[in-house]
Design a protein around this motif. Structure first.
Motif, PDB file in Angstrom:
ATOM      1  N   LEU A  86      15.420  55.271  60.433  1.00 50.31           N
ATOM      2  CA  LEU A  86      14.812  54.808  58.750  1.00 50.31           C
ATOM      3  C   LEU A  86      15.770  56.064  58.106  1.00 50.31           C
ATOM      4  O   LEU A  86      16.657  55.611  56.688  1.00 50.31           O
ATOM      5  CB  LEU A  86      13.547  55.091  58.001  1.00 50.31           C
ATOM      6  N   LYS A  87      16.011  56.899  58.356  1.00 50.63           N
ATOM      7  CA  LYS A  87      17.817  58.136  58.172  1.00 50.63           C
ATOM      8  C   LYS A  87      18.269  57.954  57.593  1.00 50.63           C
ATOM      9  O   LYS A  87      19.130  58.142  56.460  1.00 50.63           O
ATOM     10  CB  LYS A  87      17.651  59.259  58.556  1.00 50.63           C
ATOM     11  N   SER A  88      19.304  56.313  58.240  1.00 55.38           N
ATOM     12  CA  SER A  88      20.433  55.676  57.543  1.00 55.38           C
ATOM     13  C   SER A  88      20.431  54.485  56.596  1.00 55.38           C
ATOM     14  O   SER A  88      20.951  53.741  56.123  1.00 55.38           O
ATOM     15  CB  SER A  88      21.125  54.885  59.385  1.00 55.38           C
ATOM     16  N   ILE A  89      19.243  54.433  56.071  1.00 53.87           N
ATOM     17  CA  ILE A  89      18.387  53.466  54.946  1.00 53.87           C
ATOM     18  C   ILE A  89      18.014  53.916  54.064  1.00 53.87           C
ATOM     19  O   ILE A  89      17.329  54.994  53.974  1.00 53.87           O
ATOM     20  CB  ILE A  89      18.400  52.350  55.170  1.00 53.87           C
ATOM     21  N   ASP A  90      18.439  53.788  53.144  1.00 51.75           N
ATOM     22  CA  ASP A  90      17.473  54.140  50.892  1.00 51.75           C
ATOM     23  C   ASP A  90      16.314  52.988  50.885  1.00 51.75           C
ATOM     24  O   ASP A  90      16.258  52.193  51.215  1.00 51.75           O
ATOM     25  CB  ASP A  90      18.529  53.781  50.211  1.00 51.75           C
ATOM     26  N   ILE A  91      15.187  53.933  51.482  1.00 49.70           N
ATOM     27  CA  ILE A  91      13.713  52.760  51.443  1.00 49.70           C
ATOM     28  C   ILE A  91      13.419  53.759  50.122  1.00 49.70           C
ATOM     29  O   ILE A  91      13.098  54.208  49.375  1.00 49.70           O
ATOM     30  CB  ILE A  91      13.394  54.002  51.918  1.00 49.70           C
ATOM     31  N   ILE A  92      13.147  52.575  48.859  1.00 50.42           N
ATOM     32  CA  ILE A  92      12.391  52.222  47.646  1.00 50.42           C
ATOM     33  C   ILE A  92      10.874  52.666  48.155  1.00 50.42           C
ATOM     34  O   ILE A  92      10.137  53.669  47.110  1.00 50.42           O
ATOM     35  CB  ILE A  92      12.722  50.865  47.657  1.00 50.42           C
TER      36      ILE A  92
ATOM     37  N   ALA B 265       7.595  47.142  63.513  1.00 45.52           N
ATOM     38  CA  ALA B 265       8.061  47.441  61.623  1.00 45.52           C
ATOM     39  C   ALA B 265       8.435  46.554  61.205  1.00 45.52           C
ATOM     40  O   ALA B 265       9.229  45.622  61.854  1.00 45.52           O
ATOM     41  CB  ALA B 265       8.409  48.998  62.134  1.00 45.52           C
ATOM     42  N   LEU B 266       8.497  46.725  60.143  1.00 48.84           N
ATOM     43  CA  LEU B 266       9.112  45.296  58.997  1.00 48.84           C
ATOM     44  C   LEU B 266      10.147  46.517  58.383  1.00 48.84           C
ATOM     45  O   LEU B 266      10.388  47.162  57.420  1.00 48.84           O
ATOM     46  CB  LEU B 266       8.168  44.396  58.178  1.00 48.84           C
ATOM     47  N   ILE B 267      11.602  45.591  57.276  1.00 49.18           N
ATOM     48  CA  ILE B 267      12.148  46.111  56.827  1.00 49.18           C
ATOM     49  C   ILE B 267      12.045  44.793  55.626  1.00 49.18           C
ATOM     50  O   ILE B 267      12.577  43.899  55.848  1.00 49.18           O
ATOM     51  CB  ILE B 267      13.968  46.124  57.823  1.00 49.18           C
ATOM     52  N   VAL B 268      11.672  45.401  54.610  1.00 45.88           N
ATOM     53  CA  VAL B 268      11.181  43.712  53.592  1.00 45.88           C
ATOM     54  C   VAL B 268      11.973  44.083  52.688  1.00 45.88           C
ATOM     55  O   VAL B 268      12.567  45.839  52.129  1.00 45.88           O
ATOM     56  CB  VAL B 268      10.124  43.660  53.668  1.00 45.88           C
ATOM     57  N   GLU B 269      12.097  42.937  51.460  1.00 50.78           N
ATOM     58  CA  GLU B 269      13.377  43.592  50.146  1.00 50.78           C
ATOM     59  C   GLU B 269      11.285  43.292  49.400  1.00 50.78           C
ATOM     60  O   GLU B 269      11.838  43.775  47.956  1.00 50.78           O
ATOM     61  CB  GLU B 269      14.031  42.303  49.280  1.00 50.78           C
ATOM     62  N   ASP B 270      10.737  42.233  49.605  1.00 49.15           N
ATOM     63  CA  ASP B 270       9.438  41.357  48.725  1.00 49.15           C
ATOM     64  C   ASP B 270       8.092  42.335  49.984  1.00 49.15           C
ATOM     65  O   ASP B 270       8.164  42.138  50.371  1.00 49.15           O
ATOM     66  CB  ASP B 270       9.380  40.504  47.992  1.00 49.15           C
TER      67      ASP B 270
ATOM     68  N   ASN C 157      16.493  47.574  48.602  1.00 52.48           N
ATOM     69  CA  ASN C 157      17.306  46.418  47.747  1.00 52.48           C
ATOM     70  C   ASN C 157      17.638  45.651  48.632  1.00 52.48           C
ATOM     71  O   ASN C 157      17.924  44.237  48.323  1.00 52.48           O
ATOM     72  CB  ASN C 157      18.173  47.605  46.565  1.00 52.48           C
ATOM     73  N   ASN C 158      18.942  45.988  49.140  1.00 54.10           N
ATOM     74  CA  ASN C 158      19.479  45.092  50.404  1.00 54.10           C
ATOM     75  C   ASN C 158      19.182  44.490  51.897  1.00 54.10           C
ATOM     76  O   ASN C 158      19.836  45.836  52.453  1.00 54.10           O
ATOM     77  CB  ASN C 158      21.045  44.815  49.621  1.00 54.10           C
ATOM     78  N   SER C 159      18.414  43.995  52.217  1.00 54.62           N
ATOM     79  CA  SER C 159      18.308  43.976  53.825  1.00 54.62           C
ATOM     80  C   SER C 159      19.524  43.766  54.767  1.00 54.62           C
ATOM     81  O   SER C 159      19.561  44.176  55.726  1.00 54.62           O
ATOM     82  CB  SER C 159      17.269  42.468  54.462  1.00 54.62           C
ATOM     83  N   ARG C 160      20.216  43.084  54.172  1.00 53.29           N
ATOM     84  CA  ARG C 160      21.714  42.922  54.792  1.00 53.29           C
ATOM     85  C   ARG C 160      22.050  44.643  54.562  1.00 53.29           C
ATOM     86  O   ARG C 160      23.353  45.076  55.873  1.00 53.29           O
ATOM     87  CB  ARG C 160      22.525  42.074  54.234  1.00 53.29           C
ATOM     88  N   ILE C 161      22.703  45.161  53.855  1.00 54.18           N
ATOM     89  CA  ILE C 161      23.153  46.468  54.135  1.00 54.18           C
ATOM     90  C   ILE C 161      22.244  47.012  54.842  1.00 54.18           C
ATOM     91  O   ILE C 161      22.782  48.008  55.501  1.00 54.18           O
ATOM     92  CB  ILE C 161      23.149  46.806  52.317  1.00 54.18           C
ATOM     93  N   ALA C 162      20.716  47.034  54.645  1.00 58.00           N
ATOM     94  CA  ALA C 162      19.688  48.158  55.654  1.00 58.00           C
ATOM     95  C   ALA C 162      20.546  47.358  57.061  1.00 58.00           C
ATOM     96  O   ALA C 162      20.651  48.087  58.015  1.00 58.00           O
ATOM     97  CB  ALA C 162      18.376  47.137  55.748  1.00 58.00           C
ATOM     98  N   LEU C 163      20.552  46.271  57.008  1.00 58.15           N
ATOM     99  CA  LEU C 163      20.692  45.683  58.995  1.00 58.15           C
ATOM    100  C   LEU C 163      22.162  46.307  59.215  1.00 58.15           C
ATOM    101  O   LEU C 163      21.866  46.890  60.334  1.00 58.15           O
ATOM    102  CB  LEU C 163      20.773  44.361  59.132  1.00 58.15           C
ATOM    103  N   ALA C 164      22.595  46.260  58.123  1.00 59.38           N
ATOM    104  CA  ALA C 164      24.052  46.847  58.009  1.00 59.38           C
ATOM    105  C   ALA C 164      24.217  48.481  59.064  1.00 59.38           C
ATOM    106  O   ALA C 164      24.409  48.877  60.299  1.00 59.38           O
ATOM    107  CB  ALA C 164      24.988  46.841  57.949  1.00 59.38           C
ATOM    108  N   HIS C 165      23.250  48.965  58.005  1.00 59.68           N
ATOM    109  CA  HIS C 165      22.960  50.676  58.481  1.00 59.68           C
ATOM    110  C   HIS C 165      22.469  51.031  60.421  1.00 59.68           C
ATOM    111  O   HIS C 165      22.912  51.721  60.780  1.00 59.68           O
ATOM    112  CB  HIS C 165      22.490  51.760  57.535  1.00 59.68           C
ATOM    113  N   LEU C 166      21.387  50.216  59.960  1.00 51.42           N
ATOM    114  CA  LEU C 166      19.630  50.119  60.910  1.00 51.42           C
ATOM    115  C   LEU C 166      21.234  50.300  62.753  1.00 51.42           C
ATOM    116  O   LEU C 166      20.553  50.685  63.146  1.00 51.42           O
ATOM    117  CB  LEU C 166      19.315  49.200  61.077  1.00 51.42           C
ATOM    118  N   SER C 167      21.744  49.745  62.178  1.00 48.03           N
ATOM    119  CA  SER C 167      22.820  48.928  63.791  1.00 48.03           C
ATOM    120  C   SER C 167      23.740  49.672  63.887  1.00 48.03           C
ATOM    121  O   SER C 167      23.619  50.131  65.013  1.00 48.03           O
ATOM    122  CB  SER C 167      23.095  47.327  63.564  1.00 48.03           C
ATOM    123  N   SER C 168      24.232  50.033  62.786  1.00 50.76           N
ATOM    124  CA  SER C 168      25.315  51.220  63.708  1.00 50.76           C
ATOM    125  C   SER C 168      24.595  52.218  63.960  1.00 50.76           C
ATOM    126  O   SER C 168      24.733  53.102  64.903  1.00 50.76           O
ATOM    127  CB  SER C 168      25.914  51.713  62.428  1.00 50.76           C
TER     128      SER C 168
END
Length: 520
Positions: free
Chosen positions: A8-14, A64-69, A82-93
């Motif tokens: 989770l450190k790799s993504i911006d969580i709202i 665990a879930l990564i959601v936009e809503d 904000n954007n789960s596609r960007i989150a997927l890219a960062h989490l995957s890397s």
């Protein structure tokens, strides 16, 4: 296993709910592919919304879930972004330990020629004894692994998995096609590119991006967002690409075919045989990383035909120089490069010729038919697989390009097909696409023999061919099986031809090798 909090450190969580630092065994964005202890990333797509499949994901093992809503009714941790596609890219890397950081990453974008350029680059690097990986429209391959492609650029999770496998196989250089959709949908958001190239641009995917301006904005982000230590290779024959020189922090290496103001230029071009011979001029001393080049000229002999091949090779040469490949090695590799399947590929050359071409958009159509215009033959039999699920604009432009060339090449009749049984749902021709294509043909007095099935269309085209004619198998996904079908027909018509020789163009071929039922 890895800890959730580390990922989770790799993504911006709202915002988050029911936070827990738990063990994670993998990441999924497709509910049917979720396994025990996976994170499920809910992606809002064009056709469906991943948030609707949370129950299925949890039943299959999501923890665990990564959601936009935020989704009520679930006890497992949820993390809003904000954007789960960007989150997927960062989490995957992050999950795969940022594998692209450990290899020389080369990204090539263009409307036309990405595939051929990437194959050229891969051959030059491999011939120079580098350990290479290749990702693109036709195939993703490295070491002894070869995976037929469904997307030009894989989804970020799959892409990072490929990089992880490549790193473990000690791959040193990865060349990949970068599509506009991959940039728009953040599939390459966390790829650490060292060399990026922008070869050309023309109208394509307008229905996806809304306008040419948006299409260019998306594609040019590969150059604009390149890191300061990266190199950007730019074709300055295109004025709109030339403007990017001042819009990136990356180092710039320019080339031109018609324009000799670049760092590299094409001189004394001879296309009289259809296969180019020319000189590359290094117009000033260059310091490209660890390699210095004096001002000089060197000769290139291409085995692949066409004016477009000159542009593709100029970009490949620039990339190879940046990778430190000696000039004499570049010359040898390009002379021995036999081309890429479905890119103006000769699949039959006897009493008449059968050529297989991707024929994707107006730029692709123009360079293909311009090359035919330089060839000597009697009649052209054009078999066109109409583009499916690409919208009215692309199909209108393709139709108008065919009309324009019909006057130059002298044909007033074509064969068209919707390839109903040879495309998946994502490439089906819809009625409005068929209507606009047929209306334009009708308005311009071009007779169209329309077939629902690809084998029927190809059989008709071959039946019309006489000595010294050309049969052109033209089209994207709808024509992927065309070469297989055409050569089976020729095997029946010409049993005197050695079977191994006849089917040689299909050796190691990827297009048309997938079982349609296996494609999701």
């Amino acid at each position: 296993m890895t800890k959730l909090n580390e990922l989770l450190k790799s993504i911006d969580i709202i915002e988050s709910w029911n936070e827990k630092d738990i063990d994670i065994s993998g990441i999924s964005y497709h509910s049917k592919k979720v396994e025990k202890d996976h994170i499920f990333v809910c992606i809002k797509g064009y056709k469906t919304d991943g948030h609707k499949y949370i129950m299925s994901a949890i039943n299959n093992g999501a923890v665990a879930l990564i959601v936009e809503d935020f989704q009520e009714g679930w006890k497992i941790p949820q993390y809003k972004v904000n954007n789960s596609r960007i989150a997927l890219a960062h989490l995957s890397s992050c999950y795969y330990n940022n594998p692209s950081n450990h290899m020389k990453m080369i990204g090539i974008t263009a409307t036309n020629g990405k595939t051929t350029t990437s194959f050229m680059v891969d051959k030059i690097l491999a011939d120079n004894k580098y350990s290479t990986g290749l990702i693109g429209t036709v195939v993703s391959k490295f070491s002894n692994v070869s995976i037929p492609s469904i997307l030009t650029t894989p989804e970020s999770l799959n892409l990072q998995n490929y990089f992880y496998q490549m790193k473990n196989k000690n791959i040193s250089h990865v060349t990949m096609e970068v599509s506009s959709s991959s940039l728009e949908l953040s599939r390459v958001a966390d790829v650490d590119f060292d060399i990026v190239a922008f070869n050309n641009i023309s109208r394509e995917h307008i229905d996806l991006h809304g306008s040419f301006e948006d299409y260019f904005r998306v594609k040019s982000s590969l150059i604009r967002n390149a890191k300061e230590s990266a190199w950007a290779v730019i074709n300055i024959d295109s004025l709109i690409l030339k403007e990017l020189i001042s819009e990136t922090k990356a180092n710039i290496l320019t080339f031109g075919v018609e324009n000799n103001d670049g760092d590299l230029s094409c001189e004394d071009l001879d296309l009289s045989t259809g296969r180019a011979v020319f000189y590359v001029s290094i117009n000033k001393p260059l310091n490209l990383g660890n390699t210095k080049y004096k001002q000089r000229r060197f000769k290139i002999n291409l085995s692949v035909p066409g004016y477009h091949s000159v542009y593709n090779s100029m970009s490949a040469i620039a990339i190879a120089l940046l990778a430190g490949v000696p000039i004499n090695n570049i010359q040898k590799s390009l002379e021995n490069f036999i081309g890429v399947e479905r890119r103006f590929q000769f699949i039959f050359e006897d009493n008449f010729k059968i050529i297989d071409d991707h024929f994707a958009n107006i730029g692709n159509i123009n360079v293909t038919l311009a090359t035919l215009n330089k060839m000597v033959y009697k009649d052209l039999h054009l078999i066109y697989a109409i583009r499916g699920s690409r919208g009215k604009i692309v199909n209108k432009e393709n139709a108008l390009a065919i009309v324009e060339w019909s006057h130059k090449l002298g044909f007033k009749k074509i064969i068209a097909t919707t390839s109903d049984s040879h495309v998946t749902d994502k490439d089906k021709v819809i009625q409005e696409e068929l209507d606009i294509f047929m209306n334009i043909m009708d308005e311009n007095n071009i007779e169209v023999d329309l077939y629902n099935e690809l084998p029927d269309a190809i059989n008709e085209g071959i039946s019309r061919a006489k000595d010294s004619d050309v049969v052109l198998l033209a089209g994207c996904q709808g024509m992927d099986y065309g070469a297989h079908i055409a050569l089976k027909i020729m095997h029946l018509l010409r049993p005197d031809i050695d079977e191994d020789l006849l089917y040689a163009p299909l050796k190691d071929r990827v297009a048309g090798s997938l079982e349609l039922g296996s494609i999701e």
